[in-house]
Scaffold this motif. Structure first.
Motif, PDB file in Angstrom:
ATOM      1  N   TYR A 243      13.032  18.277   4.618  1.00 23.17           N
ATOM      2  CA  TYR A 243      13.251  16.852   4.858  1.00 23.17           C
ATOM      3  C   TYR A 243      11.926  16.139   5.131  1.00 23.17           C
ATOM      4  CZ  TYR A 243      18.207  17.978   5.185  1.00 23.17           C
ATOM      5  OH  TYR A 243      19.485  18.391   4.908  1.00 23.17           O
ATOM      6  N   THR A 244      11.055  16.796   5.885  1.00 17.39           N
ATOM      7  CA  THR A 244       9.733  16.210   6.128  1.00 17.39           C
ATOM      8  C   THR A 244       8.957  16.058   4.827  1.00 17.39           C
ATOM      9  OG1 THR A 244       9.690  17.252   8.313  1.00 17.39           O
ATOM     10  CG2 THR A 244       7.604  16.449   7.434  1.00 17.39           C
ATOM     11  N   SER A 245       9.096  17.053   3.959  1.00 12.92           N
ATOM     12  CA  SER A 245       8.358  17.029   2.691  1.00 12.92           C
ATOM     13  C   SER A 245       8.805  15.893   1.786  1.00 12.92           C
ATOM     14  CB  SER A 245       8.535  18.371   1.984  1.00 12.92           C
ATOM     15  OG  SER A 245       7.928  18.359   0.707  1.00 12.92           O
ATOM     16  N   ILE A 246      10.113  15.652   1.683  1.00 12.53           N
ATOM     17  CA  ILE A 246      10.572  14.616   0.758  1.00 12.53           C
ATOM     18  C   ILE A 246      10.212  13.221   1.253  1.00 12.53           C
ATOM     19  CG2 ILE A 246      12.446  16.049  -0.129  1.00 12.53           C
ATOM     20  CD1 ILE A 246      14.383  14.464   1.600  1.00 12.53           C
ATOM     21  N   PHE A 247      10.193  13.008   2.569  1.00 15.09           N
ATOM     22  CA  PHE A 247       9.846  11.679   3.075  1.00 15.09           C
ATOM     23  C   PHE A 247       8.336  11.441   3.063  1.00 15.09           C
ATOM     24  CE2 PHE A 247      14.141  11.839   4.960  1.00 15.09           C
ATOM     25  CZ  PHE A 247      14.611  10.630   4.487  1.00 15.09           C
TER      26      PHE A 247
ATOM     27  N   ASN B 237       6.771  12.280   0.411  1.00 15.22           N
ATOM     28  CA  ASN B 237       6.581  12.065  -1.027  1.00 15.22           C
ATOM     29  C   ASN B 237       6.809  10.581  -1.328  1.00 15.22           C
ATOM     30  OD1 ASN B 237       6.549  12.054  -3.794  1.00 15.22           O
ATOM     31  ND2 ASN B 237       8.002  13.739  -4.042  1.00 15.22           N
ATOM     32  N   SER B 238       5.757   9.874  -1.691  1.00 18.35           N
ATOM     33  CA  SER B 238       5.854   8.427  -1.920  1.00 18.35           C
ATOM     34  C   SER B 238       6.771   8.087  -3.091  1.00 18.35           C
ATOM     35  CB  SER B 238       4.461   7.837  -2.162  1.00 18.35           C
ATOM     36  OG  SER B 238       3.845   8.441  -3.293  1.00 18.35           O
TER      37      SER B 238
ATOM     38  N   LEU C 286      14.102   5.641  -3.452  1.00 17.79           N
ATOM     39  CA  LEU C 286      15.168   5.226  -2.532  1.00 17.79           C
ATOM     40  C   LEU C 286      15.278   3.703  -2.487  1.00 17.79           C
ATOM     41  CD1 LEU C 286      14.988   7.553   0.617  1.00 17.79           C
ATOM     42  CD2 LEU C 286      16.941   7.220  -0.909  1.00 17.79           C
ATOM     43  N   ALA C 287      14.127   3.043  -2.376  1.00 19.43           N
ATOM     44  CA  ALA C 287      14.129   1.580  -2.343  1.00 19.43           C
ATOM     45  C   ALA C 287      14.646   1.005  -3.662  1.00 19.43           C
ATOM     46  CB  ALA C 287      12.720   1.071  -2.055  1.00 19.43           C
TER      47      ALA C 287
ATOM     48  N   THR D 184       7.446   5.446 -11.374  1.00 21.93           N
ATOM     49  CA  THR D 184       8.028   5.142 -10.068  1.00 21.93           C
ATOM     50  C   THR D 184       8.278   3.651  -9.874  1.00 21.93           C
ATOM     51  OG1 THR D 184       5.786   5.021  -9.111  1.00 21.93           O
ATOM     52  CG2 THR D 184       6.943   7.150  -9.002  1.00 21.93           C
ATOM     53  N   THR D 185       7.835   2.821 -10.799  1.00 23.21           N
ATOM     54  CA  THR D 185       8.044   1.380 -10.667  1.00 23.21           C
ATOM     55  C   THR D 185       9.520   1.033 -10.578  1.00 23.21           C
ATOM     56  OG1 THR D 185       6.016   0.964 -11.921  1.00 23.21           O
ATOM     57  CG2 THR D 185       7.579  -0.868 -11.721  1.00 23.21           C
ATOM     58  N   ALA D 186      10.357   1.682 -11.394  1.00 18.06           N
ATOM     59  CA  ALA D 186      11.787   1.384 -11.403  1.00 18.06           C
ATOM     60  C   ALA D 186      12.649   2.640 -11.356  1.00 18.06           C
ATOM     61  CB  ALA D 186      12.145   0.578 -12.650  1.00 18.06           C
TER      62      ALA D 186
END
Length: 296
Positions: A75-79, A81-82, A88-89, A238-240
């Motif tokens: 969980y720490t690793s995925i968060f 990861n930018s 997610l956003a 990662t833009t969309a």
């Protein structure tokens, strides 16, 4: 004339019958066993997903029901990861926008189909419903070419528009049956009191249709949140890029390592909003899905 005496046994039987009527019929034991089995069958895959997400290193290859060395490193690793946090956003923006537009426009269209007198209304509703069965893969390649030519490729709006083509028919189909169950006399009374047609719709019909609107919104949000095919076809960075596509592109620390731990942790994270929605609005979902099933 001698007074009539009620036997004590008869009185006791009557009291027991009344208590049983108040409590209702007892549930057979085999039904509880079936319910328990169904619950375990439905929750076991999610539990196994959580189980894997808490494992690291050699523990990932084990089949222990309980992680021997539970850790939150995945969980720490995925968060950290930018690309995942950006995805997610993006998913939140696309899903919420699709849900908002789909429910608003779908409610207007469904209200018109449920209330207005027009020729071919049922044929039109059938055509709208048939769109939900249309395979997405059939429009993926043409949309890719069209979006690339007009500049909508790899943009959020380029995902929202095709998502609406499948969200709107679903919204209209659910809400039409729900609007039909609302008495038309309530709207006519509001019109007599001086309200406009839109005010009658907004202040009378919409509050009464809240369970159906909630059901439509949740189902639309879940469909947009989990969509993968169009998201992977119409995005390239990662833009969309949305969460399902971002999870599919996770890589391990080496070429031959499968990132089971991080993928499982990410899957748990993106499932939490859906679980919270269902738990908060479960009564409205049931009311909306069963609308029109029973009349009287």
């Amino acid at each position: 004339m001698a007074a009539t005496t009620v036997p004590q046994a008869t009185t006791a039987d009557t009291t027991a019958t009344r208590k049983q009527a108040v409590k209702g019929p007892s549930t057979p034991w085999w039904l509880w066993v079936c319910v328990f089995g169904i619950v375990v069958f439905c929750l076991l895959p999610f539990y196994w997903l959580v189980n894997i997400s808490l494992k690291t290193g050699p523990d990932l290859s084990s089949s222990d029901l309980i992680p021997p060395h539970p850790s939150l490193d995945n969980y720490t690793s995925i968060f950290q990861n930018s690309s995942f946090t950006r995805a997610l956003a993006n998913s939140a923006i696309v899903s919420l926008t699709t849900t908002f537009i789909g429910v608003i426009v779908g409610s207007f269209a469904a209200y018109a189909l449920a209330r207005l007198r027009m020729n071919g209304k049922f044929l039109l509703l059938g055509i709208v419903l048939s769109i939900t069965t249309f395979p997405q893969i059939a429009i993926a390649a043409p949309l890719f070419r069209l979006w690339s030519n007009i500049g909508l490729y790899n943009t959020l709006i380029g995902l929202i528009i095709p998502y609406l083509t499948f969200a709107l028919p679903l919204s209209i189909y659910i809400l039409v049956s729900f609007f039909r169950e609302i008495p038309k006399d309530l709207e006519e009374a509001a019109l007599v009191d001086g309200a406009t047609n839109f005010e009658a719709f907004r202040k009378v019909v919409v509050p009464l249709a809240a369970p159906g609107l909630a059901t439509t919104a949740i189902l639309t949000f879940i469909a947009a949140w989990n969509e993968f095919l169009l998201a992977t076809t119409l995005t390239s960075s990662t833009t969309a890029r949305t969460v399902p596509v971002a999870i599919s592109q996770f890589t391990g620390s080496s070429e031959f390592e499968v990132p089971l731990g991080t993928q499982s942790a990410a899957s748990v994270v993106i499932s939490i909003p859906l679980i919270i929605l269902v738990l908060l609005f479960q009564k409205r979902i049931v009311a909306g899905l069963t609308a029109g099933a029973v009349k009287g």
